[in-house]
Scaffold this active site. Structure first.
Site, PDB file in Angstrom:
ATOM      1  N   GLU A 102       0.789  -1.248  -0.123  1.00 41.43           N
ATOM      2  CA  GLU A 102       0.130   0.105   0.025  1.00 41.43           C
ATOM      3  C   GLU A 102       0.944   1.106   0.086  1.00 41.43           C
ATOM      4  OE1 GLU A 102      -2.340  -3.113   2.499  1.00 41.43           O
ATOM      5  OE2 GLU A 102      -0.253  -2.541   2.095  1.00 41.43           O
ATOM      6  N   ALA A 118      16.217 -43.986  -6.742  1.00 41.83           N
ATOM      7  CA  ALA A 118      17.961 -44.219  -6.915  1.00 41.83           C
ATOM      8  C   ALA A 118      17.890 -45.755  -7.465  1.00 41.83           C
ATOM      9  CB  ALA A 118      18.576 -43.911  -5.737  1.00 41.83           C
ATOM     10  N   ARG A 122      18.726 -22.033  -6.720  1.00 37.81           N
ATOM     11  CA  ARG A 122      19.537 -21.264  -7.665  1.00 37.81           C
ATOM     12  C   ARG A 122      18.644 -20.767  -8.805  1.00 37.81           C
ATOM     13  NH1 ARG A 122      22.029 -25.543  -5.574  1.00 37.81           N
ATOM     14  NH2 ARG A 122      21.944 -27.021  -7.334  1.00 37.81           N
TER      15      ARG A 122
END
Length: 368
Positions: free
Chosen positions: A59, A169, A214
């Site tokens: 504002e 994995a 990043r």
């Protein structure tokens, strides 16, 4: 305060205020993201958004741009103007002083310090006040802030990268990279909007992540939190090579062998099972004004948060590859013996990112 259905004209200005608020997605933490539009004779004469905690609110920035044209103007804001003095003065006072005639808010501020008080003060000053029935996405934009100030817990997102057959994995532990560059860039945007990133000691030892955001542009880096029950974290880990604070949470009372720099804090939070109390970790992060918390961890930590019902959103980045039955699974969850013991989620959003798919789930409301 009663909400109303806005005209198409007013709805456009409220939507514009919400769009402006998104400019602070990565920088306002722990404050909410807020945008503001000042309109005179149907034309926008001032715009602004809150950029960083301790700096001018939306504002104030919009009124500054509008200058004398703010007198008799309409103000559209994505969140109720604040009425309390914190690191900056109340926005309500500035609006009254500027002589605006009308204020339309996308939503009431859920913060108990405000919670309608700002709108009531404006109303008592003779300003026409309205709240939109359609918040134009303002609530979703500040979902973590709302959850923390109302429920006392941050919004928790659990992120996983997995193959088509649910492997995070390969059998030898390698996982870089399960997903493509585009998906990993999307994760960095999620990191950037988070107040804290939580991981486990196993992930740090195996992947040695930096756990920072990043991205191009300004970002307030999230707090890095490592769940390290037995105090095994190596001071040489890559996460210490980046700027920003680190919180190590152990289940040991002693701090013998603590050898970290001044920006690193170690705290003991032990649950009844002798492990790190992950619910207490979230309580602590809420006390430290963390609105959005991102969990990036292995199957054990991921399974623990899901089993305890502590995950608000599950983000799965799924690649179109397979690693076979020898690969590592997504969750380690104890106590599930039959289909009746399953933990149910609902698919809320699906999006293709490069060659991968991003799936967003929330806990099922009916348990099935």
């Amino acid at each position: 305060m009663t909400t109303i259905t806005l005209s198409d004209r007013d709805h456009r200005f409220v939507a514009r205020a919400v769009d402006l608020a998104r400019n602070g997605l990565y920088t306002t933490k722990p404050n909410p993201r807020v945008g503001c539009v000042v309109v005179q004779d149907g034309q926008i004469v001032g715009e602004g958004w809150h950029e960083r905690a301790g700096e001018a609110h939306a504002e104030i920035r919009a009124l500054s741009v509008a200058g004398t044209r703010a007198k008799g103007a309409e103000v559209f804001v994505s969140l109720e103007p604040c009425a309390h003095t914190g690191r900056t003065d109340p926005c309500v006072d500035a609006l009254v002083k500027a002589g605006v005639k009308r204020v339309v808010a996308a939503m009431v501020d859920p913060n108990p310090q405000v919670a309608g008080k700002g709108l009531e003060l404006l109303k008592s000053a003779g300003i026409d006040v309205q709240v939109s029935q359609d918040d134009c996405g303002a609530g979703d934009l500040n979902a973590g802030f709302c959850q923390r100030v109302v429920g006392g817990r941050p919004l928790v997102r659990l992120k996983l990268a997995a193959t088509l057959d649910g492997r995070t994995a390969a059998n030898d532990g390698t996982s870089q990279w399960i997903t493509g560059e585009e998906a990993r860039a999307d994760v960095h945007q999620m990191r950037a909007r988070s107040c804290a990133i939580v991981t486990g000691i196993g992930t740090v030892r195996e992947d040695d992540p930096r756990l920072n955001a990043r991205i191009d542009g300004q970002v307030v880096q999230p707090l890095r939190v490592v769940l390290d029950g037995n105090g095994q974290l190596d001071p040489g880990a890559r996460l210490f090579s980046e700027t920003g604070d680190v919180l190590i949470v152990t289940s040991r009372e002693d701090d013998e062998g603590f050898d970290f720099d001044a920006r690193t804090e170690q705290i003991c939070l032990t649950g009844e099972d002798g492990r790190v109390d992950i619910a207490a970790v979230l309580d602590l992060l809420a006390e430290r004004s963390c609105n959005e918390v991102l969990i990036e961890a292995g199957a054990g930590v991921a399974g623990a948060f899901v089993s305890r019902g502590l995950v608000d959103e599950l983000w799965v980045y799924q690649s179109p590859d397979m690693l076979g039955s020898g690969g590592r699974g997504m969750f380690v969850m104890r106590g599930i013996r039959s289909i009746n013991d399953r933990v149910a989620f609902e698919l809320k959003d699906v999006c293709r990112i490069g060659r991968d798919v991003r799936l967003i789930y929330t806990p099922s409301s009916d348990g099935v």
